[in-house]
Design an enzyme around this catalytic site. Sequence first.
Site, PDB file in Angstrom:
ATOM      1  N   ASP A 139       0.867  -1.196   0.000  1.00  0.00           N
ATOM      2  CA  ASP A 139       0.000   0.000   0.000  1.00  0.00           C
ATOM      3  C   ASP A 139       0.893   1.232   0.000  1.00  0.00           C
ATOM      4  O   ASP A 139       2.079   1.160   0.333  1.00  0.00           O
ATOM      5  CB  ASP A 139      -0.910   0.015   1.238  1.00  0.00           C
ATOM      6  N   SER A 140       0.294   2.366  -0.345  1.00  0.00           N
ATOM      7  CA  SER A 140       1.032   3.623  -0.303  1.00  0.00           C
ATOM      8  C   SER A 140       1.464   3.950   1.128  1.00  0.00           C
ATOM      9  O   SER A 140       2.429   4.683   1.325  1.00  0.00           O
ATOM     10  CB  SER A 140       0.146   4.751  -0.831  1.00  0.00           C
ATOM     11  N   CYS A 179      -4.313  -1.455  -2.148  1.00  0.00           N
ATOM     12  CA  CYS A 179      -4.484  -0.020  -2.340  1.00  0.00           C
ATOM     13  C   CYS A 179      -5.348   0.153  -3.581  1.00  0.00           C
ATOM     14  O   CYS A 179      -4.995  -0.359  -4.656  1.00  0.00           O
ATOM     15  CB  CYS A 179      -3.110   0.623  -2.546  1.00  0.00           C
ATOM     16  N   ASN A 180      -6.477   0.836  -3.429  1.00  0.00           N
ATOM     17  CA  ASN A 180      -7.377   1.019  -4.574  1.00  0.00           C
ATOM     18  C   ASN A 180      -6.748   1.899  -5.637  1.00  0.00           C
ATOM     19  O   ASN A 180      -6.926   1.677  -6.831  1.00  0.00           O
ATOM     20  CB  ASN A 180      -8.686   1.653  -4.112  1.00  0.00           C
ATOM     21  N   CYS A 201     -11.349   2.700  -0.450  1.00  0.00           N
ATOM     22  CA  CYS A 201      -9.980   3.095  -0.106  1.00  0.00           C
ATOM     23  C   CYS A 201      -9.646   2.345   1.171  1.00  0.00           C
ATOM     24  O   CYS A 201     -10.434   2.364   2.131  1.00  0.00           O
ATOM     25  CB  CYS A 201      -9.882   4.597   0.125  1.00  0.00           C
TER      26      CYS A 201
HETATM   27  N1  DGL Z   1      -5.111   3.306   0.668  1.00  0.00           N
HETATM   28  C1  DGL Z   1      -5.097   3.819  -0.659  1.00  0.00           C
HETATM   29  C2  DGL Z   1      -6.310   3.333  -1.430  1.00  0.00           C
HETATM   30  O1  DGL Z   1      -6.872   2.308  -1.104  1.00  0.00           O
HETATM   31  C3  DGL Z   1      -5.040   5.307  -0.865  1.00  0.00           C
HETATM   32  C4  DGL Z   1      -4.182   6.082  -0.032  1.00  0.00           C
HETATM   33  C5  DGL Z   1      -3.442   7.144  -0.773  1.00  0.00           C
HETATM   34  O2  DGL Z   1      -4.047   8.122  -1.250  1.00  0.00           O
HETATM   35  O3  DGL Z   1      -2.250   6.979  -0.848  1.00  0.00           O
HETATM   36  O4  DGL Z   1      -6.699   3.950  -2.391  1.00  0.00           O
END
Ligand code: DGL
Length: 280
Positions: A17-18, A80-81, A199
């Site tokens: 994930d980010s 991470c979406n 998210c």
């Molecule tokens: N957790 C990430 C997602 O599911 C997004 C977080 C980010 O903006 O880095 O999209």
Amino acid sequence: MLNKNLTTTPGPIGVFDSGYGGLTVLRQIQQQMPEYDYLYLGDNARAPYGTRSYEVVYEFTLQAVQRLFSMGCHLVILACNTASAKALRTIQQHDLPQIDPTRRVLGVIRPTAESIGSITQTRHIGIMATPGTIRSHTYELEIAKMHPDIKVTGQSCPMWVPLIENMEYASEGADYFVRKYINQLLSTDPDIDAIILGCTHYPLLYDKIRQYTPAHIQVITQGEYVAGSLRTYLQRHPDMDSRTTRGGTTRFLTTEYPNSFEENAAVFLGRNISAERIIL
Ligand code: DGL
């Protein structure tokens, strides 16, 4: 060109994930499949990804996937979406055949999209996600393939990840932005009876989101669906299952300070962990 440095030895399942959001998915995966080994990587130094361009999200995600491969993972979950929406397809179709056609990268959008068909009665649903995920229209496209009768309305929530990454998700200030985006979504389509939190950070805002969402609307978090889908995937692909080790361990990597990661990860995971720093 195939990367000769990649080992054929079985390894852990990579989860990327980010930042911290993927930990909400890892938590559910581990609840369902505690026996596997996991290697989590959070690119905290470059988070959030939600407002970044396609090119940048793709480049960062590919770097992370390659690192997880080089550390022994044969299967990587993009938890991470934003990365699933902007980078997954290109990595699957363009990069994997060159890096190693036997390795796999899976995302979180398809398992979530699959689940929605049996949840909505009105066939009107909402997606709340980062600006990048909403702009990509990936949810609309995936849901249209499986459930063409469902009307999907996307709501971009640019302030939610920063509130969570800054540990302000339980503060009074968060209420304003939670209410604002929910009201915007429901005024666009009042017939919505299910909202997907698209998210992986958003489960931390769940209580507030529930508080400001009318009771007849279901609020869906993804972890459980992603975990279920991974379990089915491993059952259907014994070749991949045999390339995945089962020691029940988890190793955490971050591109930022391990101390802050350890502190914040405890909130997302509900337990204490120790983390190591890497540079991508
Ligand atoms: N957790 C990430 C997602 O599911 C997004 C977080 C980010 O903006 O880095 O999209």
